[in-house]
Enzyme design. Structure first.
Site, PDB file in Angstrom:
ATOM      1  N   HIS A   1      21.490  36.197  -3.207  1.00 21.33           N
ATOM      2  CA  HIS A   1      22.202  36.842  -2.199  1.00 21.33           C
ATOM      3  C   HIS A   1      22.900  37.997  -3.119  1.00 21.33           C
ATOM      4  CE1 HIS A   1      21.948  33.881   1.389  1.00 21.33           C
ATOM      5  NE2 HIS A   1      20.515  33.999   0.800  1.00 21.33           N
TER       6      HIS A   1
ATOM      7  N   GLU B   1      26.225  38.511  -2.957  1.00 23.84           N
ATOM      8  CA  GLU B   1      27.391  38.154  -3.241  1.00 23.84           C
ATOM      9  C   GLU B   1      27.310  37.154  -4.517  1.00 23.84           C
ATOM     10  OE1 GLU B   1      26.162  38.031  -0.364  1.00 23.84           O
ATOM     11  OE2 GLU B   1      27.625  36.974   1.080  1.00 23.84           O
TER      12      GLU B   1
END
Length: 151
Positions: A53, A55
């Protein structure tokens, strides 16, 4: 010192790059000492990695750039509210602050669906803010999925 709006614009630019690569358009940047030290965008399909992801990609890059897996003094800017996996990684990284653009009513773990961040029983708390470029980020996601459904 980079303003919140400028940092979120950089995260949104990463999200657009992810979309161009066929990924869900989520982008992130990590700021330390007033400067962007790392960038990330969704790389799940390109990397065949369910943990890639935006992040996580940005946190990994920040840890490498700063030479420490503890990201004290850092702020993560991301275009969509983090999921439970990403929220857990942020806690372990000891981020000082999270700023996200759009809420995620399906999987958000910063208050929308779950409240993983700042749970009273956890040993790390961080400042959480949201809404900066929220509509732009949400529209980028809506447009991406609208286009996918019509293809």
């Amino acid at each position: 010192m980079i303003p919140d709006l400028e940092a979120m614009e950089a995260a949104l630019a990463e999200g657009r790059l992810a979309a161009e690569a066929g990924e869900v358009p989520i982008g992130a940047v990590v700021v330390h000492d007033g400067a962007i030290v790392a960038r990330g965008q969704n790389r799940v399909m390109r990397g065949m990695d369910p943990t890639a992801h935006a992040e996580i990609v940005a946190l990994r890059a920040a840890a490498a750039a700063l030479g420490n897996y503890r990201l004290n003094g850092c702020t993560l800017y991301v275009t969509l509210e983090p999921c439970a996996m990403c929220a857990g990684a942020m806690i372990h990284a000891r981020l000082d602050r999270l700023v996200f653009a759009a809420s995620d009513p399906k999987a958000g773990a910063a208050g929308s669906v779950l409240s993983v961040l700042n749970h009273l029983q956890l040993n790390h708390q961080m400042q959480v803010e949201h809404g900066i470029l929220g509509e732009e980020s949400a529209e980028l996601l809506r447009g991406f999925f609208r286009e996918r459904r019509s293809s």
